[in-house]
Design a protein around this motif. Structure first.
Motif, PDB file in Angstrom:
ATOM      1  N   VAL A  72       2.991 -17.813 -24.650  1.00  0.00           N
ATOM      2  CA  VAL A  72       2.428 -16.948 -23.609  1.00  0.00           C
ATOM      3  C   VAL A  72       1.011 -17.358 -23.216  1.00  0.00           C
ATOM      4  O   VAL A  72       0.522 -16.951 -22.167  1.00  0.00           O
ATOM      5  N   GLN A  73       0.360 -18.186 -24.046  1.00  0.00           N
ATOM      6  CA  GLN A  73      -0.978 -18.687 -23.684  1.00  0.00           C
ATOM      7  C   GLN A  73      -1.301 -19.925 -24.496  1.00  0.00           C
ATOM      8  O   GLN A  73      -1.331 -19.874 -25.721  1.00  0.00           O
ATOM      9  N   PRO A  74      -1.549 -21.046 -23.841  1.00  0.00           N
ATOM     10  CA  PRO A  74      -1.963 -22.251 -24.568  1.00  0.00           C
ATOM     11  C   PRO A  74      -3.470 -22.278 -24.763  1.00  0.00           C
ATOM     12  O   PRO A  74      -4.234 -21.713 -23.970  1.00  0.00           O
ATOM     13  N   GLY A  75      -3.927 -22.937 -25.845  1.00  0.00           N
ATOM     14  CA  GLY A  75      -5.348 -23.162 -26.048  1.00  0.00           C
ATOM     15  C   GLY A  75      -5.905 -24.111 -25.006  1.00  0.00           C
ATOM     16  O   GLY A  75      -5.159 -24.814 -24.314  1.00  0.00           O
ATOM     17  N   GLU A  80       0.692 -30.067 -24.832  1.00  0.00           N
ATOM     18  CA  GLU A  80       2.076 -30.226 -25.312  1.00  0.00           C
ATOM     19  C   GLU A  80       3.003 -29.098 -24.856  1.00  0.00           C
ATOM     20  O   GLU A  80       4.205 -29.302 -24.699  1.00  0.00           O
ATOM     21  N   PHE A  81       2.454 -27.903 -24.655  1.00  0.00           N
ATOM     22  CA  PHE A  81       3.276 -26.739 -24.330  1.00  0.00           C
ATOM     23  C   PHE A  81       2.638 -25.952 -23.201  1.00  0.00           C
ATOM     24  O   PHE A  81       1.412 -25.965 -23.025  1.00  0.00           O
ATOM     25  N   ALA A  82       3.518 -25.244 -22.462  1.00  0.00           N
ATOM     26  CA  ALA A  82       3.063 -24.422 -21.342  1.00  0.00           C
ATOM     27  C   ALA A  82       3.635 -23.018 -21.477  1.00  0.00           C
ATOM     28  O   ALA A  82       4.552 -22.768 -22.271  1.00  0.00           O
ATOM     29  N   VAL A  83       3.096 -22.100 -20.689  1.00  0.00           N
ATOM     30  CA  VAL A  83       3.581 -20.720 -20.700  1.00  0.00           C
ATOM     31  C   VAL A  83       5.079 -20.701 -20.400  1.00  0.00           C
ATOM     32  O   VAL A  83       5.557 -21.364 -19.469  1.00  0.00           O
ATOM     33  N   ALA A 113       7.500 -27.252 -32.392  1.00  0.00           N
ATOM     34  CA  ALA A 113       8.383 -28.133 -31.632  1.00  0.00           C
ATOM     35  C   ALA A 113       9.188 -27.266 -30.672  1.00  0.00           C
ATOM     36  O   ALA A 113       9.206 -26.030 -30.782  1.00  0.00           O
ATOM     37  N   ARG A 114       9.848 -27.922 -29.754  1.00  0.00           N
ATOM     38  CA  ARG A 114      10.706 -27.208 -28.819  1.00  0.00           C
ATOM     39  C   ARG A 114      11.875 -26.555 -29.557  1.00  0.00           C
ATOM     40  O   ARG A 114      12.452 -27.142 -30.460  1.00  0.00           O
TER      41      ARG A 114
END
Length: 321
Positions: A72-75, A80-83, A113-114
């Motif tokens: 819900v919120q990336p640093g 690597e990851f998105a909302v 990981a995904r």
């Protein structure tokens, strides 16, 4: 937010359901909305203080290391990851405080990981710790090869059931200890079951007269002693349960977060190589009951706690498996 925490060491009775502090999101972490979190024996060993010499506890401690959920919120430095990304994680830090049995967890990207697309959130939550343990022991510590015979203890349990599947994927023959009631389950995973306890050495030798090439010990004690006897010449021994394995010439293994290893497990799950058996699910507020059941030591596969959210755009409800 709501979560399960403890403010002192002790049994399941010290676990409290209620308000816990909201997590802060570091630059290399993401905020995960928790859909499910899996119970592991190491959780209650931490809660009872057995790991106090290794890990500082910053009370109150939110329990748990395994998670599946939605970002819900990336640093600020995370690419690597998105909302909206669905993820799994073995969210272990070098101290006890910010666990996964809560509505949200701040997870370093090195632990994530995904999520496998073909697993429910409950199943996916049961994969990280046991999957990484099995993967790192079989692929790295024991270096199991095609055509070898591997003995896996507690083959119907969380780690053991994944280890059987991975060893078979590597082309090994697998002998797995289990109670008689779990023999069919072990066979379905691809293993050859034997009953543990007195007479184990003779039963395994009946299947492998020349000895086994590798042993994955998840129990310790007498099982470890028997394992050393059952090794073929040049056989390898690894344990995640008993440091005495070093005295038998083996390796004592402790699982570590590894995003690449976890991503490989996601791939194997999506290929149908690895599946996760969820024996029971509990709502978050009943986590203490989940741990009581786990401490009985007779679980087939995994026990999982789920967080129920009202359906909202972009955030799936937690699956009950």
């Amino acid at each position: 937010m709501k979560g399960i925490s403890y403010s002192r060491y002790g049994g399941p009775e010290v676990l409290e359901y209620g308000e816990v502090r909201d997590p802060k999101i570091g630059p290399d972490a993401v905020l995960v909305k928790v859909c499910a979190a899996a119970v592991n024996p190491v959780d209650w060993k931490c809660r009872e203080g057995y790991l106090d010499g290794m890990l500082d506890a910053v009370f109150p401690v939110v329990i748990g290391w395994d998670v599946s959920g939605v970002v819900v919120q990336p640093g600020v430095s995370v690419t690597e990851f998105a909302v909206g990304d669905e993820v799994i994680g073995y969210v272990r830090e070098d101290f006890l405080s910010r666990g996964t049995f809560a509505e949200y967890v701040a997870a370093p990207v090195r632990t994530l990981a995904r999520k496998p697309r073909n697993l429910s959130f409950a199943e996916a939550a049961g994969l990280p710790l046991v999957g990484l343990t099995a993967y790192q022991v079989l692929f790295k510590a024991l270096q199991v090869r095609r055509g070898e015979t591997v003995l896996i203890h507690a083959a119907a349990g969380g780690v053991g059931s994944i280890a059987v599947q991975l060893a078979r994927h590597l082309g090994a023959r697998v002998i797995g200890t289990a109670s008689e009631g779990n023999h069919d389950f072990v066979r379905a995973l691809g293993g050859e079951p034997v009953t543990y306890g007195e007479g184990l050495v003779e039963r395994v030798r009946g299947l492998a007269p020349e000895g086994v090439d590798a042993v994955f010990d998840t129990v310790g004690g007498e099982a470890l002693k028997d394992s050393a006897v059952l090794l073929a010449p040049e056989g390898r021994l690894a344990s995640i349960a008993d440091g005495e394995v070093v005295g038998y010439g083996g390796r004592y293994c402790w699982v570590r977060p590894d995003a690449e290893d976890l991503a490989r497990l996601t791939d194997l799950a999506e290929q149908g190589v690895v599946s996760v058996h969820v024996s029971r699910t509990f709502p978050l507020e009943r986590a203490a009951d989940a741990y009581r059941l786990n401490q009985e030591g007779r679980t087939r596969g995994k026990i999982v706690v789920t967080v129920d959210w009202e359906a909202e755009e972009g955030v799936p409800e937690a699956s009950r498996g």
